[in-house]
Every structure is written in C-alpha cells, then in structure tokens.
Design an enzyme around this catalytic site. Structure first.
Site, PDB file in Angstrom:
ATOM      1  N   GLU A 288       0.835  -1.207   0.000  1.00  0.00           N
ATOM      2  CA  GLU A 288       0.000   0.000   0.000  1.00  0.00           C
ATOM      3  C   GLU A 288       0.870   1.258   0.000  1.00  0.00           C
ATOM      4  OE1 GLU A 288      -3.560   1.940   2.785  1.00  0.00           O
ATOM      5  OE2 GLU A 288      -2.194   0.428   3.609  1.00  0.00           O
ATOM      6  N   LYS A 350      -9.695   1.952  -2.990  1.00  0.00           N
ATOM      7  CA  LYS A 350     -10.170   1.439  -1.699  1.00  0.00           C
ATOM      8  C   LYS A 350     -11.547   2.010  -1.386  1.00  0.00           C
ATOM      9  CE  LYS A 350      -8.587   1.010   3.122  1.00  0.00           C
ATOM     10  NZ  LYS A 350      -7.514   1.407   4.072  1.00  0.00           N
ATOM     11  N   CYS A 400      -5.250  -2.821   2.750  1.00  0.00           N
ATOM     12  CA  CYS A 400      -5.095  -2.712   4.197  1.00  0.00           C
ATOM     13  C   CYS A 400      -6.245  -3.377   4.933  1.00  0.00           C
ATOM     14  CB  CYS A 400      -4.911  -1.251   4.605  1.00  0.00           C
ATOM     15  SG  CYS A 400      -4.267  -1.046   6.293  1.00  0.00           S
TER      16      CYS A 400
END
Length: 537
Positions: A288, A350, A400
């Site tokens: 990430e 995301k 994540c």
C-alpha cells in the site's frame, strides 16, 4: 423487645445483605474484566486454545441470576478487558507524529475500547434477560449465549462502518482443521460454534447428575465434529496451480520517514533494487502506497519501473491517486497495475476507508485532524472489483484493513482466482497488531476458498493458500522479497455463494436440534415437580 433491638434485628440483616450483593456484583465485574483480558491470549500470536472455554465459561457463569442492567455492566467489563488489551497496539499509530498526536494515544485507545465493549455488553444483557426464565445449566442456555454473542459480533462488524477485529472464531486461526468450517458458515458462523462449545463446560459446572455428564459429552462431541469436518476439507483434492510466479517486495520503510520529501528517491530506489534481484517472476507486488507520490503523473518513475520489469510481467502497487473535477480534487487510495511497457492497465480504489486515518467522519462537526499525512480526505471507491490483467489469473484487491470484513472482499458476480492484499502495517506497530491483521486475511482465504497474497511495507508480507495455511512470510521489520508460485484456488465455497445467510441457517438448525432435545428431556421427566422440570433439557 425494645425498639432498638427490633431495629437491629430487621434492618441490620437487610443492610448486610445489600453489602454482600454489592460485593458479589463487583466480584463478577472483576471476573468479567479478567476473563476478557485472558481472551486476548486466545488470538494470534498467542493462540492459547485452552483459554477459550475458560474465558467464555467464566463470563457465562458470572451472568447467572443478574438483572438486565447488571449483566450489561459485567459484559461491558469483559469487553473492556478484551479490547483494552487486544487493540492496545493502536496507540502506536499516534506516536508516528508524536508531537501532534502523542497525547491522544491513551485516551483514544480507552475510548475506542469502551465503545467496542458495548457489543459484548449487549450480548450479555440479552442473554441474561432471557436466561432468567430458564435453567443456566442446560443446552438451550448455551445456545442462547452463543446466539446473543454472535449477533453482537455481527453488529460490531457493521454498525458505523464496522470493526470486526478479533472475532471469537479467530482463536482457531492457527489450528488448520478447526478453522475450515469457515468455508461453510463464515467467521461469524465459526464464532457461534466456538462460543457454543466454549460455554458448555460452564453449563456443565452448573448442572447436576446425568445432565452434567451429557453436557460434558456434548462439548467433546462438538470439538470432535469440528475437527472431523475440517480434516475432511483439508483432504479434498486441490486444483492444479495456475503456474504463475510471484515476487512480493517488502521495503521496510518506517512510517515516520516514508513521506519526507528528502527520502522519496531513496524509498523508490529501494523498491526498484529489491524488485530487480536475480530471479524470474510474472507478477511483481508492492505494498500500500509503496510509491510516495502520484505515480500516474510521474513519467520518469514509470519509465524506471518499465526498465525493471521482465518481459510479459505486471506490477501491482499501492499508490495515492487524485482526480481533478469542477468540484475540486478528489484523493483515492489505490492499487494500480503497470505493464512491462510502463503503461497503466487498470486500477482499484479502496472503498472501505479507515475513520480518522483516511477521512474524518462528520467533518463539519468534529474539529479533528486526520492521523495520516495528506492534502485532504480520501474518497471511497465503488466497491469490490475483479481485475483482468494480461497473463495473470483474475485478481481481487483489498487494501489494508478492507481484508478484515467477512463477505465484503470479493465481487460476487465476477469471482477472481486470488486476492491481493496491499497493506501498510507500519501503522500497526511491531507487536500483536500485524499478527492479528494477518489472522483476518487467513480467515478470508478459507471463507472464499481463494489464496491471498499480502504485500506489507514493514511486514507481515505473506502468501496464504486457500486453506488458510502460510506458504511463505516475511516478518515484522524485515527487508526483502518473497519469490513463490501462486497457490491454486478451491471451488466456490458455500459461504462465498450465500454469505451470512449460511450463518442464519446454522443458528436455526442448531436451535431446532436443541429444542428437540429439550422436548425429549421434558417428556422424560414430565412426572417431576415444576422445579425439577426447569432443570431438564
């Protein structure tokens, strides 16, 4: 008898009785807190399985004969012990910029723990309110407790964006056979089974005679059944691996150094150096926000990446992204795919953002800063997506902490062959946080029947097969690469097809069996007194 003696005879015993009741309640609150703290040791990296029945049975027994309000407080004390110790690692994220946020660390952990503890409190209060009408030492009481607990966990995973961290089922992550039922009923369903079996010893302790023996045997039967079902799945025929070679790069850049402008070139150079080490690969994976900038706007950086990629290979890397529009600039946390030519093939944004880390909820009302560096709040993407890349099996992306949400990682209409989890666990510290995060990823692998590949900035990077086993890993604080083949996927699991509807089916089925057993037991003792009947199951 004079009035003084009469007063002493009537009032003093009442006062002593109230003191005794208050002392007993405080003892149960203390027991709840200690049991919750012990429960942390059931999760990775400790995984002390013996403590599972001790923790939950202690809470189960401690709720006996309590009112709704007092049961709520005992359950809240359990939750405070579990979350206070279990998510203490969150404090470390506040010390990345200690001069700005360090003083908030302890209050933030305490406040979050107190808030999350409300969910065990709800489960305890609901159970106690209904259980007062029946016998605690019974199969139905255990089913009621497990159902209440699972409902509260499900709510914790969904209310206010949700935080399904350290679910009860994660105590089984390190035990291959016991985690496999997740493929059928998901993590919430396995929590139901785990808690149900865990409180049977507590119910047996409060039962008597033949009933105690029966409940004890039920606990052993539950353990044996879960092990047998899991072992059967582990022995099922695996599909042929897709023949794709992976390289995961763990740059190990400290969070406090990552975004410093003077470190940008050194960070990028480290990832390029690690990526070009000797060895062949088809897919290169960076974590990430591995590139500390807007990579799609940096043609020089794209050219350097193209020079580092072997012919026919693809890079998947986490990068921040921004889109300009009439309304201003929107920022996204993305994973972008680059071909050997440096061309951007596709990307994923995301969609499940971290409150206060990637955006500030109710920004108009709360005068609070984000904990992460950036020019503005991130904008959520549209949701789970499957990426089609040249020469690569279909891949889903979870960035994540998106990986912690059961049933919300994969696009159900376009099933992938594997999941890429790009993460930056530098925020999680170096203690139990990254291990707990990894446990969530392993459970998603079993739920979906798909291998998961994790690229983490500072660790833990790993390759997880579709059974949840760790094929390879790089630990916390290590710098290096993982070169390994992509494991094969299983056929679509029951949970992947039906999601948490499978949990409802499990609960209804076990309740039907429990009620049937209760009716049989009641019929056998229908000639006993009403008091005796209440203890039958």
């Amino acid at each position: 008898m004079d009035q003084r003696a009469a007063f002493d005879q009537v009032v003093k015993p009442e006062i002593l009785n109230r003191i005794a009741l208050r002392h007993r309640f405080l003892s149960r609150m203390t027991l709840g807190f200690v049991a919750g703290a012990l429960n942390v040791l059931t999760f990775p990296p400790f995984s002390l399985l013996l403590l599972v029945p001790i923790a939950y049975s202690a809470l189960f027994v401690g709720l006996r004969d309590l009112s709704f309000g007092r049961a709520f407080l005992v359950g809240w004390a359990f939750g405070l012990g579990q979350f206070g110790f279990g998510i203490s690692w969150i404090a470390e994220s506040f010390y990345v910029e200690a001069e700005r946020f360090g003083t908030m660390a302890i209050p933030a952990v305490a406040g979050l723990s107190a808030g999350l503890a409300i969910f065990p409190a709800i489960a305890a209060a609901l159970f106690a309110e209904i259980a007062r009408r029946g016998a605690m030492g019974s199969l139905l009481a255990c089913l009621l407790f497990a159902t209440s607990w699972t409902a509260a966990e499900w709510l914790r995973g969904h209310v206010l964006t949700g935080l399904p961290w350290n679910l009860a089922s994660y105590a089984l992550v390190d035990y291959a056979a016991f985690r496999q039922p997740t493929a059928w009923v998901g993590s919430y369903g396995l929590s139901f089974l785990t808690v149900f079996v865990a409180v049977l010893p507590g119910a047996a302790a409060m039962a008597s005679g033949r009933q105690r023996l029966t409940i004890s045997l039920m606990a052993l039967a539950g353990i044996a059944t879960m092990w047998a079902v899991g072992t059967l799945r582990l022995q099922s025929d695996a599909q042929q691996p897709p023949g794709v070679d992976l390289r995961i790069v763990q740059g190990n850049i400290p969070q406090e150094e990552k975004w410093a402008p003077e470190n940008r070139e050194a960070t990028f150079a480290r990832y390029l150096e690690l990526s070009t080490r000797r060895g062949d690969f088809d897919v290169l994976l960076w974590p990430e926000t591995a590139f500390p900038g807007f990579l799609d706007e940096d043609t020089e950086a794209q050219a350097r990446i193209a020079a580092a990629l072997p012919e026919g290979s693809v890079l998947l890397t986490g990068v921040p992204d921004r889109v300009r529009s009439e309304d201003g600039i929107q920022y996204f946390n993305t994973v972008q795919a680059f071909y050997e030519t440096g061309e951007i093939l596709t990307g994923y944004a995301k969609h499940h953002l971290v409150p206060f880390g990637e955006y500030v909820p109710f920004r108009g009302w709360l005068p609070i800063e984000r904990l992460t560096a950036g020019l503005g709040d991130f904008t959520p993407g549209p949701g789970p997506r499957t990426l089609a890349l040249p020469g690569v099996p279909l891949v889903a992306v979870a960035i994540c902490y998106e990986i912690i949400f059961p049933g919300h990682v994969v696009n159900d209409l376009f099933r992938p062959d594997w999941i890429f989890n790009a993460t930056n666990d530098a925020w999680f510290g170096t203690r139990i946080g990254p291990e707990q995060h990894l446990a969530s990823a392993r459970m998603r692998a079993v739920e979906e029947g798909l291998p998961i590949v994790r690229a983490a900035n500072t660790g833990i990077s790993a390759i997880i097969d579709a059974n949840g086993d760790l094929v390879a890993r790089l630990g916390n604080g290590e710098t290096g690469v993982i070169d390994a083949a992509l494991p094969s996927a299983h056929p679509s699991t029951l949970y992947a097809r039906f999601g948490d509807w499978a949990l409802l089916a499990l609960i209804f089925t076990t309740w039907a069996v429990g009620l049937a057993a209760d009716l049989v037991g009641t019929h056998r003792c229908n000639k006993r007194t009403r008091t005796e009947k209440k203890s039958c199951w």
